[in-house]
Motif scaffolding. Sequence first.
Motif, PDB file in Angstrom:
ATOM      1  N   ALA A  48       0.836  -1.203   0.000  1.00 18.11           N
ATOM      2  CA  ALA A  48       0.000   0.000   0.000  1.00 18.11           C
ATOM      3  C   ALA A  48       0.877   1.262   0.000  1.00 18.11           C
ATOM      4  N   ASN A  96       1.643  -3.844  -5.165  1.00 19.98           N
ATOM      5  CA  ASN A  96       0.307  -3.360  -5.475  1.00 19.98           C
ATOM      6  C   ASN A  96       0.470  -1.957  -6.040  1.00 19.98           C
ATOM      7  N   TYR A  98      -1.602   0.525  -7.201  1.00 19.65           N
ATOM      8  CA  TYR A  98      -2.480   1.682  -7.045  1.00 19.65           C
ATOM      9  C   TYR A  98      -3.098   1.862  -5.671  1.00 19.65           C
ATOM     10  N   ARG A  99      -2.945   0.901  -4.757  1.00 20.35           N
ATOM     11  CA  ARG A  99      -3.506   1.088  -3.416  1.00 20.35           C
ATOM     12  C   ARG A  99      -2.573   1.992  -2.623  1.00 20.35           C
ATOM     13  N   VAL A 122      -4.676  11.128  -5.172  1.00 19.32           N
ATOM     14  CA  VAL A 122      -5.331  10.038  -4.446  1.00 19.32           C
ATOM     15  C   VAL A 122      -6.820  10.316  -4.284  1.00 19.32           C
ATOM     16  N   TRP A 130      -6.859   5.322  -2.903  1.00 22.66           N
ATOM     17  CA  TRP A 130      -6.390   4.762  -4.166  1.00 22.66           C
ATOM     18  C   TRP A 130      -5.743   5.842  -5.023  1.00 22.66           C
ATOM     19  N   TYR A 163      -5.437  -6.031  -8.448  1.00 18.06           N
ATOM     20  CA  TYR A 163      -5.959  -4.701  -8.121  1.00 18.06           C
ATOM     21  C   TYR A 163      -5.393  -3.649  -9.069  1.00 18.06           C
ATOM     22  N   TYR A 165      -7.814  -0.605 -11.264  1.00 16.06           N
ATOM     23  CA  TYR A 165      -8.897   0.215 -10.718  1.00 16.06           C
ATOM     24  C   TYR A 165      -9.590  -0.634  -9.651  1.00 16.06           C
ATOM     25  N   PRO A 166     -10.054  -0.003  -8.573  1.00 14.81           N
ATOM     26  CA  PRO A 166     -10.645  -0.817  -7.492  1.00 14.81           C
ATOM     27  C   PRO A 166     -11.912  -1.532  -7.947  1.00 14.81           C
TER      28      PRO A 166
END
Length: 464
Positions: A48, A96, A98-99, A122, A130, A163, A165-166
């Motif tokens: 993250a 990861n 984009y988180r 963000v 995100w 992951y 786009y969410p």
Amino acid sequence: MWITTVNNGDWPNKAGLPAAKQQGQYRHLLDVAQKLNFNTVYVQIRPAADAFYPSRLEPWSQYLTGKQGGDPGYDPLRFLVDEAHKRGLEFHAWFNPYRASAQADRNRLAPNSQARLHPDWVHRYGGALWFDPGLPQVRDLVGKVVLDVVNRYDVDGVHLDDYFYPYPLPGQAFPDSATFKKYGKGYANIGDWRRHNVDALVQGLHTQIHQAKPAVRFGISPFGVWRNKSKDPAGSATAALQSYDDIYADSRKWVRSGWVDYIAPQLYWPVGFKAADYRTLVAWWSKQVAGTHVQLVIGQAAYQVGQPGAWKDPAELSRHVGIDAKYPQVGGEAFFSARDLAQDRHGFASRLLRDHYSRPALPPVAASTGSPPSAPAHLKAKDGELTWKGSGAAAYAIYRTPAKGPACIAPDGRFLVKVVGGDVHKTSDKTAKPAHSYTYYVTALDRQHRESPTTHGANVTKGH
């Protein structure tokens, strides 16, 4: 084997543990992988917008010390890589992209968090933060983070999960309309533009990684359904969420364009599941990689074992591997995740070992061109220890045949007993039976799994 770190899922199992305790837990997970004769670990080192290594770009992960930015007192990533290689395991660094944070309170983030330094990069969505994939500066950050690790550490691969786009939440649109207005010129709709943004990241990472270190492989484990056939004739006979339409991940395009070295679709459904049948999806993915240089690894849901329905049967995953064996395009399986394999609920992992993984296995060759390394020389067996001479190999494969074999053989997976990682020139064989005669052979492996011819054999009788 996937090893998760987000929310202390697999490792470390609790934030704030002493370094020695963290290291002991990791060694245990690698021991599990070895016992099951696995050959690769995907370890989450940037869950993250944080780091499991000293970084000038992002803060230390909160999952190490309990506070983002807290120094754990050692370099976890160097330790993680070295311990894997000691066991002959490949290490793929899992990012990861984009988180930005698994929780939405910016005040809990370190001062040097990119989400605090650049709050306009963000969005808050679904209780998390995100990054906006439509921003060029976000793609640039991800590229810098990945290349920093590739250049500084001896990783075998770079791995991304599903992951991008969410995943969509009911009635909540991802708030990137202003970004689309600024950067979406020329795109008929926001979906096409979002897919372009993800494609640009994937293609760019593939190029950058191979320019930096050609032997490092780049792989992605996307959601298991690209599109349903009802939506697109090229899709699978399924009725599930679609990565193309719902999280803007055009995984089929990545394979057809050669932007990944391996694809590990998450086929987390049982055989006979109506909306997304396992057999149907293995066949579909096998067809997608056929004729390409992209390797197919099937993602397996170890975490599901014991759940209601088909997952109550601990043989379900063993059944999956049996299905995979019917497709030559399937190069192996990846299991989510490490703690489930370690717990061996209802004996499912032991069953996998018994039914399919009773011997070690070399990863598939990852290069379409190039020459294998030279064979090791001067193999000797004495007092339970094998020694040989060689140079520059990434690993050595140890083969053992019964009784006195010929001076030289072709490598044969039926006789593989272990893989020794790194430029090491000795090992022992603890699985040999007393009072039995054997012949040992050794081959050298390079970083892309190309294998040398064998050494001349060394004969030995294992004493009582």
